[in-house]
Design a protein around this motif. Sequence first.
Motif, mmCIF file in Angstrom:
data_model
loop_
_atom_site.group_PDB
_atom_site.id
_atom_site.type_symbol
_atom_site.label_atom_id
_atom_site.label_comp_id
_atom_site.label_asym_id
_atom_site.label_seq_id
_atom_site.Cartn_x
_atom_site.Cartn_y
_atom_site.Cartn_z
ATOM 1 N N GLN A 191 0.827 -1.204 0.000
ATOM 2 C CA GLN A 191 0.000 0.000 0.000
ATOM 3 C C GLN A 191 0.854 1.244 0.000
ATOM 4 O O GLN A 191 1.991 1.233 0.450
ATOM 5 N N THR A 192 0.270 2.322 -0.476
ATOM 6 C CA THR A 192 0.888 3.627 -0.322
ATOM 7 C C THR A 192 0.635 4.094 1.105
ATOM 8 O O THR A 192 -0.480 3.991 1.611
ATOM 9 N N SER A 197 5.423 4.829 -1.864
ATOM 10 C CA SER A 197 4.621 3.844 -2.585
ATOM 11 C C SER A 197 5.512 2.729 -3.092
ATOM 12 O O SER A 197 6.636 2.991 -3.502
ATOM 13 N N PRO A 198 4.985 1.504 -3.110
ATOM 14 C CA PRO A 198 5.771 0.426 -3.714
ATOM 15 C C PRO A 198 5.951 0.700 -5.201
ATOM 16 O O PRO A 198 5.066 1.272 -5.828
ATOM 17 N N GLY A 199 7.069 0.314 -5.708
ATOM 18 C CA GLY A 199 7.279 0.420 -7.152
ATOM 19 C C GLY A 199 7.721 1.777 -7.639
ATOM 20 O O GLY A 199 7.968 1.956 -8.826
ATOM 21 N N THR A 200 7.848 2.747 -6.748
ATOM 22 C CA THR A 200 8.166 4.100 -7.205
ATOM 23 C C THR A 200 9.581 4.198 -7.738
ATOM 24 O O THR A 200 9.821 4.665 -8.840
#
Lengths: 309, 433
Positions: free
Chosen positions: A130-131, A225-228
């Motif tokens: 999650q963010t 955030s994940p993946g940023t």
Amino acid sequence: MLPFAWLLVVVGFGADDPSHFLTLANFSTIFGSQAVLFVLTMALLVPLTNGDIDLSVGSLSGLVSMLVVVLNVEHHIAIVWCCLIGLAAGLAAGVLNGVACIRFKADPFIITLGTGTVFAGLTELLSNEQTITGVSSGLTKVIFTDEFLGIPLEFYFGLAIMLVVWYVLTFTPFGQRALFVGQSRDVARLSGFRVDRIRLQGFVVAGFVSAIAGIFFVGTTGSASPGTGSQLLLPAYAAAFLGLTTIQPGRFNAIGSGIAVYFLATGVAGLELLGAQNYVQDLFYGAILVIAVIISRLLAMRRFGRGTA
Amino acid sequence: MRTREGEKSMVRGRGAIGKREARGRSALERGTRRFLGALSLVGAGALLLAACSSSSSSSSSVSSAKASSTAVPSGTAVSASTLASIKSTLAKAEQVPTWTAPGPAVSASVLKGKGILVMPINSEIGACNTQAHDFQALGTKLGANVTLFPTSGQPSQWETGIEDAVSAHDAAIVMLCGIIPGAVAPQLQAAESAGIAVVDGNYNETNNYQYLDGETAVEVTQGMQDDVDYAIVHLGNKPVQALMITSNSVIQGPAASAAVSSQISSLCPSRCSVVDTLDVPIQDWATQLESDVDSALVAHPNINAIFIAFDGMTQFVLPAVEQAHRPGLAIYTWGGSRSVEKLMTEPNSLVASDSGPNEDWDAFDAMDQVIRLLGHHPAAPVSKEIDPNRFWIPSNVSQFFGPGDTYGNEGYGGNTFENDFFKLWGVPQLASS
């Protein structure tokens, strides 16, 4: 060449839309919005100078940003300590990359691709995918909200990092050794340089500076955030290779890379003001990266040609 | 010892080498010039492409074109009577929504021992991730074996999830937050052939799609319309000049944009407008939104309201809004995410409103469809299987949170809707006070 190209881009877009492009507000946003990418590009330069590729810098910055936010928001740890822990995590990740590549004589491209994926997975684990928002306003104030000449302070911090990296790579024995190792590892080894130690230092510096980029991201958005981070990898490499073409042509250099970051940002801002869709920006970044690599190879071949005269 | 002939030979040799090197260098320089020329062509091509895409993106910006009403005073968006009507509509939207049964009573016993796969469109979107976890917890409570398949918004991951469910001989697949069925059509076809019921959560904004057995609804359109209403009130009845930010890779994206445009056209056709529209794919929210919004605000100094289709984008838009230093500029969004409601509680928050449903209610809607389908009943009509909005603004957002700022169902009537569903499903013993 690149500063001239940058000027050309400014003149070109400025001529097309002077009332919007040639404004303090526009340049403030260009300089202010690219600080994370600016710092991440600096993270790449020491391993690149050593002749190593580190593909984990993006994911590592994302991991550190999530670590800082989780510690501050969910565990209520003071933001200063969270940042220090984040920096320590960056150092540890750099050591991990260095040891894995050097100790086992593995290709850094593959190793850091793997560790980058691990860092991305750890980010998702930490965040429960999650963010997370709500980080301490003290960090966002220092990084983003406070401004000088209308530009967030993070730009000036990034500028300072650029100057430090430039000075170290250009004027210090550390930088000279890194350059020598990058030119030819075998010759460096035969000349008595401790090649493995120099390469390890490069990975450690990359990890530390990537962690700074992650902290800047948290300070800018107040969240993580994940993946940023992994999405910034291509633009960072585009800027590093484009920086090869200027200031010290043929060598990875901090000032050239810094100019490249803002050349790319200016180009993207201009395209956005023209109303370009997102895919045009991807085309622009990708094309610039290809062209930058080709020009850097031409310059290297030219240098080689002069060297045999 | 060198002889004159030898020297001449060496000179000729060096000369030959020198000429070859010179030819090589000039070839290199020609090559360099050619590639620099190529760089210029690429740059020109990019500008041409931008010009072409800018003409297509400009066409997506909607300006109202209808004649203004003579009852509307100069400098205002709407008439006094329309403003009163808007305020009345908003007052109702701010209340706790009421539950209505989506269909006849059914039995949850059909779930016992059944395998269900639940998959959000992107686990990194907080609301979708919460729905998925709520669904899994609910399914476990009702005796099902629920597998949560996390994704990061890639269609290849959705495909893998569905294939996993087929391999595992699951009874049902639940896709949450509007996964586009067309992106996984072959996999859904395989699921249908395997007799697996497929429910698409929040897919209500389009027509029924082949290979879907049931859908649930969220009221994105109503939510965005309420946002437009509130923007007019919040701006003191000044004309709204909107920046619309959406993500058409999410199924409700186009509906959200259309809702803002139509509401502006309906209320304030000649004075208000959608100045610009940004469409940013989910995977680019974190890295492109800020610069895209920066540029839009620079390009259009008259923008005084930002409408965001999905509140998960908000934290990436906020830095651009903060840096704009534009008094009165605020964000109006949809989603009901806890993180955004939390932002709204801060002093001088730039988030003015967030209409949105309750994620737990969404999970119950999806489960209701699954129970109907596995019990061989017709799926409830999507117009009935609705997770209703509540309209959150700073004056009521404190009701969103439970004790100690926890997120529960307090803002949506507590456990009332849960208990109503449990009674509908014949498991009143699971109801709680």
